[in-house]
Write an enzyme that holds these catalytic residues in place. Structure first.
Site, short mmCIF file in Angstrom:
data_model
loop_
_atom_site.label_atom_id
_atom_site.label_comp_id
_atom_site.label_asym_id
_atom_site.label_seq_id
_atom_site.Cartn_x
_atom_site.Cartn_y
_atom_site.Cartn_z
N TYR A 113 5.58 -1.45 1.00
CA TYR A 113 6.06 -1.25 2.36
C TYR A 113 7.06 -2.32 2.79
CZ TYR A 113 1.29 0.74 2.17
OH TYR A 113 0.15 1.40 1.80
N ASP A 114 7.13 -3.42 2.05
CA ASP A 114 7.98 -4.55 2.45
C ASP A 114 9.45 -4.24 2.19
OD1 ASP A 114 8.83 -5.59 -0.30
OD2 ASP A 114 6.66 -5.66 -0.51
N HIS A 150 5.99 5.49 -0.35
CA HIS A 150 4.86 5.33 0.55
C HIS A 150 5.28 4.81 1.91
CE1 HIS A 150 1.30 5.45 -2.51
NE2 HIS A 150 1.96 6.58 -2.41
#
Length: 335
Positions: A113-114, A150
């Protein structure tokens, strides 16, 4: 259980195929949470442990279920706020991100997610079109994709809890189709994952039918010890497991960075300089040195190695150290 003998053979057989895919611009790199751990971000288990601890559910091992329990108990706002405690901090790309930039795969697909990969590629010559939601796909123009399958925490569309995984293809129909279409004609390499992760297994379920007929198309690098039975299971599914030097792990039990260092060693084995065209090598050298000196540079000379910039001509020779080492302007430049 084995400690490295079969691994060496699998690595020996796999590396030429992966290198050839890099040369032919046909490699897709799947990047997992393990790549970002040395930047200070938690691994997948550690992230879910934040929920597990607050819920007092240490005995529950199912990460997807624990995240779902927290969401159900506290609602979306508190759920996202808890995750924000992690992702609102400042993190910097680490050496693995730099090596991924040097690898320059055709496409990158990540479950992270980063934004560390985006940060790493900000000043890169090679630009990747970032896709983190279905809405991004119609506007994609680049021949190179960075697919955040994601989601992205900044968009609040992350895939973490049980419902997210079960409803993935319904919630991300275009992303699912894109990923399945991309891997059809490419070699795939997974790094930063564990075979036991729900994250990897969700990817595996999405794409496994694409690999069954071609055992040379998917490779999974892991620093975990993997049994021959488990290796055989995935090999029959079309994924070749490459196990890092487990003997090195046994010798360095107190080395917290052992997995990180073994992954770097594996990536370095691709002879990164060979993945750039001659023109790109000259451009990369020129830009890196120009940023340090602020001066116009006509050519770069080191010993008997010379690189011309922006001329389109092929250099006579190449030197790998110039791509990775600090450049001494007085010794290595002709202005």
């Amino acid at each position: 259980i084995y400690f490295g003998g079969i691994m060496n053979e699998m690595e020996r057989l796999s590396l030429p195929i992966i290198k050839d895919a890099l040369q032919n611009d046909s490699l897709i790199l799947f990047v997992g949470a393990g790549v970002s751990v040395n930047s200070g971000l938690p691994g997948w288990n550690s992230l879910v442990d934040l929920f597990r601890k607050e819920l007092n559910l240490e005995e529950v091992q199912d990460n997807l279920r624990v995240a779902q329990y927290y969401y159900n108990a506290f609602g979306q706002n508190q759920y996202l706020k808890k995750i924000e405690e992690v992702f609102s901090k400042i993190y910097l790309p680490n050496e693995l991100h730099s090596l991924i930039e040097q690898l320059s795969p055709k496409h990158i697909i990540t479950t992270n997610y980063d934004t560390l990969l985006e940060d790493q590629f900000n000043d890169s010559i090679l630009k990747y079109n970032v896709i983190s939601s279905d809405n991004d796909i119609p506007y994609s123009t680049s021949g190179h994709y960075l697919v955040k399958m994601h989601g992205d925490f900044t968009k609040k569309n992350i895939v973490l809890k049980e419902d997210d995984y079960f409803n993935y293809e319904k919630n991300f129909p275009m992303m699912s189709t894109l990923i399945q279409s991309l891997i059809m004609n490419h070699i795939v390499l997974f790094v930063g994952y564990s075979l036991g992760d729900s994250t990897f297994n969700s990817i595996f379920r999405l794409i496994q039918d694409r690999f069954k007929d071609d055992a040379k198309r998917a490779f999974f690098y892991t620093t975990d010890n993997v049994s021959e039975i488990e290796q055989d299971y995935y090999r029959r599914k079309g994924i070749n497991v490459i196990v890092g030097d487990f003997a090195e792990e046994l010798e360095n039990k107190d080395n917290k960075n052992s997995k990180f260092n073994r992954t770097k060693k594996f990536v370095y084995s691709f002879d990164l300089v060979s993945n750039f065209s001659e023109k790109n090598k000259a451009e990369i050298l020129y830009i890196n040195v120009y940023n340090k000196s602020g001066r116009k540079i006509d050519s770069i000379v080191y010993k008997d190695y010379e690189f011309k910039n922006l001329t389109g001509k092929k250099s006579q020779k190449e030197h790998y150290e110039l791509l990775v080492a600090d450049v001494n302007l007085d010794e290595k430049l002709v202005i």
